[in-house]
Every structure is written in structure tokens, then in C-alpha cells.
Motif scaffolding. Structure first.
Motif, mmCIF file in Angstrom:
data_model
loop_
_atom_site.group_PDB
_atom_site.id
_atom_site.type_symbol
_atom_site.label_atom_id
_atom_site.label_comp_id
_atom_site.label_asym_id
_atom_site.label_seq_id
_atom_site.Cartn_x
_atom_site.Cartn_y
_atom_site.Cartn_z
ATOM 1 N N ASN A 156 0.833 -1.199 0.000
ATOM 2 C CA ASN A 156 0.000 0.000 0.000
ATOM 3 C C ASN A 156 0.870 1.252 0.000
ATOM 4 O O ASN A 156 0.601 2.209 -0.735
ATOM 5 N N ALA A 157 1.896 1.244 0.845
ATOM 6 C CA ALA A 157 2.799 2.400 0.903
ATOM 7 C C ALA A 157 3.508 2.596 -0.433
ATOM 8 O O ALA A 157 3.664 3.740 -0.892
ATOM 9 N N ASP A 158 3.933 1.513 -1.069
ATOM 10 C CA ASP A 158 4.574 1.614 -2.396
ATOM 11 C C ASP A 158 3.655 2.330 -3.381
ATOM 12 O O ASP A 158 4.092 3.184 -4.156
ATOM 13 N N ASN A 159 2.379 1.967 -3.363
ATOM 14 C CA ASN A 159 1.416 2.561 -4.287
ATOM 15 C C ASN A 159 1.267 4.066 -4.049
ATOM 16 O O ASN A 159 1.228 4.865 -4.990
ATOM 17 N N LEU A 160 1.151 4.446 -2.782
ATOM 18 C CA LEU A 160 1.008 5.866 -2.472
ATOM 19 C C LEU A 160 2.264 6.651 -2.827
ATOM 20 O O LEU A 160 2.192 7.763 -3.350
ATOM 21 N N ILE A 161 3.419 6.067 -2.544
ATOM 22 C CA ILE A 161 4.688 6.752 -2.835
ATOM 23 C C ILE A 161 4.835 7.000 -4.337
ATOM 24 O O ILE A 161 5.212 8.102 -4.768
ATOM 25 N N ALA A 162 4.513 5.992 -5.142
ATOM 26 C CA ALA A 162 4.588 6.161 -6.595
ATOM 27 C C ALA A 162 3.619 7.241 -7.068
ATOM 28 O O ALA A 162 3.933 8.042 -7.959
ATOM 29 N N PHE A 163 2.457 7.286 -6.459
ATOM 30 C CA PHE A 163 1.448 8.279 -6.825
ATOM 31 C C PHE A 163 1.915 9.684 -6.457
ATOM 32 O O PHE A 163 1.729 10.642 -7.224
ATOM 33 N N ILE A 164 2.533 9.811 -5.292
ATOM 34 C CA ILE A 164 3.073 11.107 -4.861
ATOM 35 C C ILE A 164 4.146 11.581 -5.831
ATOM 36 O O ILE A 164 4.150 12.742 -6.270
ATOM 37 N N GLN A 165 5.061 10.692 -6.174
ATOM 38 C CA GLN A 165 6.163 11.051 -7.067
ATOM 39 C C GLN A 165 5.666 11.486 -8.444
ATOM 40 O O GLN A 165 6.261 12.350 -9.082
ATOM 41 N N LYS A 166 4.563 10.917 -8.884
ATOM 42 C CA LYS A 166 4.021 11.227 -10.204
ATOM 43 C C LYS A 166 3.172 12.494 -10.209
ATOM 44 O O LYS A 166 3.179 13.249 -11.196
ATOM 45 N N GLY A 254 5.454 5.766 7.979
ATOM 46 C CA GLY A 254 6.644 6.613 7.972
ATOM 47 C C GLY A 254 7.226 6.785 6.579
ATOM 48 O O GLY A 254 7.694 7.877 6.218
ATOM 49 N N ARG A 255 7.174 5.746 5.759
ATOM 50 C CA ARG A 255 7.687 5.826 4.388
ATOM 51 C C ARG A 255 6.853 6.799 3.552
ATOM 52 O O ARG A 255 7.400 7.561 2.747
ATOM 53 N N VAL A 256 5.533 6.771 3.723
ATOM 54 C CA VAL A 256 4.661 7.686 2.977
ATOM 55 C C VAL A 256 4.923 9.130 3.404
ATOM 56 O O VAL A 256 5.008 10.039 2.565
ATOM 57 N N VAL A 257 5.062 9.343 4.696
ATOM 58 C CA VAL A 257 5.347 10.685 5.200
ATOM 59 C C VAL A 257 6.679 11.188 4.638
ATOM 60 O O VAL A 257 6.792 12.350 4.204
ATOM 61 N N ASP A 258 7.693 10.323 4.603
ATOM 62 C CA ASP A 258 8.994 10.707 4.047
ATOM 63 C C ASP A 258 8.882 11.071 2.568
ATOM 64 O O ASP A 258 9.539 12.004 2.093
ATOM 65 N N ALA A 259 8.038 10.329 1.838
ATOM 66 C CA ALA A 259 7.858 10.620 0.412
ATOM 67 C C ALA A 259 7.246 12.006 0.211
ATOM 68 O O ALA A 259 7.619 12.735 -0.721
ATOM 69 N N LEU A 260 6.318 12.376 1.075
ATOM 70 C CA LEU A 260 5.740 13.710 0.992
ATOM 71 C C LEU A 260 6.784 14.782 1.308
ATOM 72 O O LEU A 260 6.805 15.853 0.682
ATOM 73 N N LYS A 261 7.655 14.499 2.260
ATOM 74 C CA LYS A 261 8.729 15.444 2.579
ATOM 75 C C LYS A 261 9.669 15.616 1.390
ATOM 76 O O LYS A 261 10.034 16.738 1.027
ATOM 77 N N GLN A 262 10.043 14.504 0.775
ATOM 78 C CA GLN A 262 10.951 14.554 -0.369
ATOM 79 C C GLN A 262 10.327 15.283 -1.554
ATOM 80 O O GLN A 262 11.033 15.903 -2.357
ATOM 81 N N ALA A 263 9.006 15.227 -1.666
ATOM 82 C CA ALA A 263 8.303 15.907 -2.757
ATOM 83 C C ALA A 263 7.989 17.357 -2.413
ATOM 84 O O ALA A 263 7.367 18.066 -3.222
ATOM 85 N N GLY A 264 8.401 17.807 -1.230
ATOM 86 C CA GLY A 264 8.129 19.174 -0.814
ATOM 87 C C GLY A 264 6.683 19.425 -0.468
ATOM 88 O O GLY A 264 6.212 20.571 -0.535
ATOM 89 N N GLN A 265 5.957 18.363 -0.065
ATOM 90 C CA GLN A 265 4.516 18.471 0.183
ATOM 91 C C GLN A 265 4.124 18.250 1.641
ATOM 92 O O GLN A 265 2.949 18.353 1.980
ATOM 93 N N PHE A 266 5.075 17.959 2.494
ATOM 94 C CA PHE A 266 4.750 17.620 3.883
ATOM 95 C C PHE A 266 4.044 18.772 4.598
ATOM 96 O O PHE A 266 3.009 18.574 5.257
ATOM 97 N N GLU A 267 4.578 19.975 4.458
ATOM 98 C CA GLU A 267 4.006 21.124 5.163
ATOM 99 C C GLU A 267 2.669 21.555 4.577
ATOM 100 O O GLU A 267 1.960 22.364 5.175
#
Length: 477
Positions: A156-166, A254-267
Motif C-alpha cells: 500500500n505504501a509503495d502505491n502511495l509513494i509512486a502516486f506522490i512522485q508522479k 513513515g515511508r509515505v510521510v517521508d515521500a511527501l517530505k521529499q516531494a516538498g509536500q509535507f508542510e
């Protein structure tokens, strides 16, 4: 007169401004765990469980310490729970019953209150749901953009991370992660098992080997996952697996949250962490979620974190389906009319201490409960039994006061309140029945399978419906 080139340039400018406005909307990230207890998070009172990633969200967010799913008309409490999240309405309403009966084929009439997915689609969100399929709001809401089902929280986390990156920055994102964990069999990789030893797991203070009476659902599938009588060893083993599964889930969050941080979307993201329903783990001799005890079947964790949300907590009553209007208001999305749910934003921002005075919970036709800030009354119509607890002095519900004549007035008062409240929620089942059964129970020599129980229940429901139709027909004649 404007030239064609000028008009075209203005159209492009307007379109680019719309895209920019959409990208400035807050993202929404909703983590909905399966069978996550209200104390299944370290920051919310879990003394054994390790949840460092969720804890960080809690530390910067707002927690509702008295949050519940309203109830269920079936053993799979998650099914109506998720339908209520999607609709913002009581599962007892005819339109939500239509969702539950229609399943994947259900289509929301345009004349009815829009589902959560419809509201987010109208607001321009790019959406993904990854996780539990059979009872997910996506099953009844064709407006989610992406439908992916991972087998574990990691998938599930893999799916969300890929979606965030795209999609990050192109549109506001609605990320909905609904993993199976920590639902039994409480999956987690072996490395997590070493974190918890059954012998080190303390028993709940209200642990019992057997539930003292027939609550109407003693042999449900969940209750069959451990033998009777319950023992500290068997319950400790189950609790250890449960905590391991929660920690595994926490790492994936935690992995999904990190992906949002890396994409500049956490805040720029509103986070919501919740369980679809609770779970008993030895309390009162129960192992399932088909009950109305505190920390049992209906109580859940509920946390909001993100822009404009101050750190804090509240003891005010919240229903899980309140997520719908609360999410909308936090994100600046218009809240549809016709919801039973209430926005919790006034409590979060401190303008109101609460949005409701009492809280009603229910399970099938066999259990009903009402509570205020101190008192709780539970009613079991099929055996004509009532429980009364003073939660102020007895938060673990170990001292039933119902037989004490001193509290007859309180029982009368709460019973009347239960009757009024349940009817307002759309409940049509009575608090008394003509021929109640016996409260005493024992484990039968031959335990029917859950499928056999479901078939028997369906047959009984059909017979009840036929009798009702015959009665109605006779009255008309």
C-alpha cells in the motif's frame, strides 16, 4: 476588438491560473488502519506498542480521545464503518443501507448527498486509495481516480509513494491508505516479532477467561480466533502479534510521510490517522470487535495534524464519520448538506468545547449503548439485560451498577435518552423483545462456522421480513 491570438492567450492564462490555484490547495493523507484500538498508538496511551512515526504526527496534531465508529449491522464492523466515512451518515439510514447492499455496483443518485469521493473530485483532487478492497469506500464511490490494492501495508505504501512522485504539485492530492493490518492474522515480517514477547505482555485489568453472559455474538468469527476459556498465555501471544503488526504498519506510514517530505509536500498536507473500528484483546473475556465496551469494538483512535492544526487533545465525543466534514473544512472544501456527521474543527480550533453531548453505539439487533461524560448504559434486548457503569470511577467497566436500586432513576433517565437518540440516528430495532432468551451461556460442543452462522441469520431475517409483510398486509385489510 480582441484578436484571436489575444483571446487564445487569455484562455491559456486563465487555465494556468486554475492549475496554480488547484496546486495551492492542501493535500489530504488519510491513514485508516484495520482493527486499530484507541490505545494502539504509543502517543495515545499504548504502553507496550512502538509507533514512532505515528507518534510524531500526534505530537504535532490534535487527538480525539473519545472517538468511535457508530456501530454495525454485521460481524464485519469495518464494512458499515467505511460506508459511513464515505457518506458522512449513520449506517442505519436507508441510503447507507443501499450502499451496503449494493456493494461495488452501487451508484449514488445525484439527488442524494454526495459521497466523500464525489466531493473531493469536484474540488479537483487527484486521488488514490490503496488497501482493503471489500469494505472500502472506493468500492461504493466511483469517483476515486485510482484503484490499486496492495496485499500488505508495504505494498500500500509503495502505491502511495509512486502516486506522490508522479502527481505532487500538479493537483491537490487525496492519499487514502487502508491496509489490512493489524487485523487478524496480524501480519508482519518476522523481524517485527522479536520486538514483542508474549510473556512480557501484561493482561488488561479487566481480563476474564469468559464473558459472563451471552451478548448476542459470542461465537462470531473473531471470537473463534482463540479457544475458550481465554488464558494469559493465549491472549498474551495474540497481543504480541497485534503489536508487531501495528509497528510494521507504523513503519510503512513513515515511508509515505517521508515521500511527501521529499516531494516538498509535507508542510502542505493534512494528515488523518484512525482505526476503522476497535478490538478487544482479552478485556471482559472477548477477542473481537462485536461489542460496545470501551476500548472494545467501537472506540477508535482519531488524530488530525497539519497546517493550522494546533497540538492538543480533547475528551469531547467524536464519530469516525466526522472525518468527512472535518476534512473538508480543514482543506477549505465546501461541506455538503445532509450529513449526520459534524465538523470537529470548532473543537480543534478551540471555539467550542464539544459538538455533541452524548454518544450512541450499536451492534446488530443485540446491543445498544449510550454514554455521557460520566455514565454509560448498555442494553442487550435479546436477553433483556441492562448494564450501568460510572466511567468516572470505573473506566474499565468492571462494576455493573444496574442491579443496585440506588441507580434506578439513572437507568430510567439513560434508557429514555437511548431511546430518543437511537431513533434520531435511524435505528428501528427495539430495546425490548417479546420472548427474550437466557443470559447464561457456555461454549457448545460443536461450534458452527461463521458461514453457517451467516446463513442461519439470513434465513431468520427473511422469516422476520415475511412476518412483517404479512402483518402489514393484514392491517391494510
Amino acid at each position: 476588438m480582441k484578436t484571436r491570438q489575444t483571446v487564445f492567450a487569455l484562455v491559456l492564462l486563465a487555465a494556468s491560473m486554475q492549475v496554480a490555484a488547484a496546486s495551492e490547495k492542501l493535500n489530504i493523507c488519510f491513514f485508516l488502519a484495520d482493527d486499530l484500538r484507541a490505545d494502539g498508538i504509543g502517543a495515545l496511551g499504548g504502553q507496550i506498542v512502538k509507533t514512532p512515526h505515528i507518534d510524531k504526527l500526534c505530537e504535532r496534531g490534535f487527538a480525539f480521545r473519545n472517538a468511535y465508529t457508530l456501530g454495525s449491522d454485521r460481524g464485519g464492523v469495518c464494512v458499515p464503518s467505511r460506508a459511513m466515512i464515505a457518506s458522512g451518515r449513520s449506517y442505519l439510514r436507508p441510503d447507507v443501507q443501499a450502499i451496503l447492499k449494493g456493494g461495488a455496483k452501487y451508484r449514488r443518485p445525484e439527488t442524494e448527498t454526495p459521497l466523500l469521493g464525489q466531493t473531493l473530485a469536484t474540488a479537483g483532487y487527484a486521488s488514490i486509495r490503496s488497501g482493503k478492497f471489500g469494505s472500502n469506500p472506493n468500492q461504493v464511490d466511483q469517483y476515486y481516480d485510482v484503484h490499486i490494492d496492495g496485499k500488505t501495508a508495504e505494498g500500500n505504501a509503495d502505491n502511495l509513494i509512486a502516486f506522490i512522485q508522479k502527481n505532487a504539485g500538479k493537483k491537490p492530492l487525496f492519499l487514502y491508505m487502508a491496509p489490512h493490518e493489524p487485523h487478524d492474522p496480524q501480519f508482519s515480517p518476522k523481524s517485527y516479532h522479536a520486538l514483542y514477547k508474549a510473556a512480557d505482555i501484561p493482561m488488561p485489568v479487566n481480563f476474564l477467561p469468559m464473558h459472563p453472559f451471552d451478548n448476542g455474538e459470542m461465537l462470531v468469527r473473531d471470537e473463534q480466533t482463540l479457544p475458550w476459556p481465554r488464558t494469559p498465555e493465549s491472549v498474551g501471544g495474540k497481543r504480541a502479534k497485534y503489536y508487531a503488526s501495528v509497528t510494521y504498519l507504523d513503519d510503512q506510514i513513515g515511508r509515505v510521510v517521508d515521500a511527501l517530505k521529499q516531494a516538498g509536500q509535507f508542510e502542505n498536507t493534512i494528515f488523518i490517522v484512525a482505526g476503522d473500528n476497535g478490538l478487544s484483546l482479552g478485556e471482559h473475556g472477548l477477542i473481537g470487535k462485536q461489542n460496545v465496551y470501551e476500548l472494545g469494538g467501537m472506540e477508535v483512535p482519531l488524530v488530525f495534524a497539519g497546517p493550522g492544526i494546533a497540538q492538543g487533545e480533547s475528551e469531547s465525543f467524536a464519530y469516525l464519520y466526522d472525518v468527512y466534514p472535518t476534512m473538508c473544512e480543514l482543506a477549505g472544501i465546501p461541506v455538503p448538506d445532509g450529513l449526520d456527521a459534524k465538523s470537529l474543527v470548532p473543537v480543534i480550533n478551540g471555539t467550542q468545547p464539544k459538538v455533541r453531548d452524548v454518544l450512541f453505539t450499536a451492534y446488530r439487533d443485540c446491543q445498544r449503548a449510550i454514554r455521557d461524560e460520566r455514565w454509560k448504559l448498555a442494553r442487550y434486548p435479546l436477553i433483556d439485560k441492562t448494564q450501568l457503569f460510572d466511567l468516572q470511577s470505573d473506566p474499565h467497566e468492571m462494576n455493573d451498577l444496574a442491579a443496585n436500586p440506588e441507580y434506578a432513576g439513572k437507568i430510567k433517565e439513560l434508557t429514555a435518552l437511548l431511546e430518543t437518540t437511537r431513533r434520531a440516528m435511524g435505528d428501528t430495532d427495539a430495546l425490548t423483545v417479546a420472548n427474550p432468551g437466557k443470559a447464561e451461556w457456555s461454549v457448545p460442543d460443536v461450534i458452527p462456522t461463521w458461514k453457517e452462522q451467516v446463513k442461519a441469520r439470513e434465513k431468520a431475517a427473511q422469516q422476520k421480513q415475511r412476518r412483517l409483510e404479512e402483518k402489514t398486509k393484514g392491517e391494510k385489510q
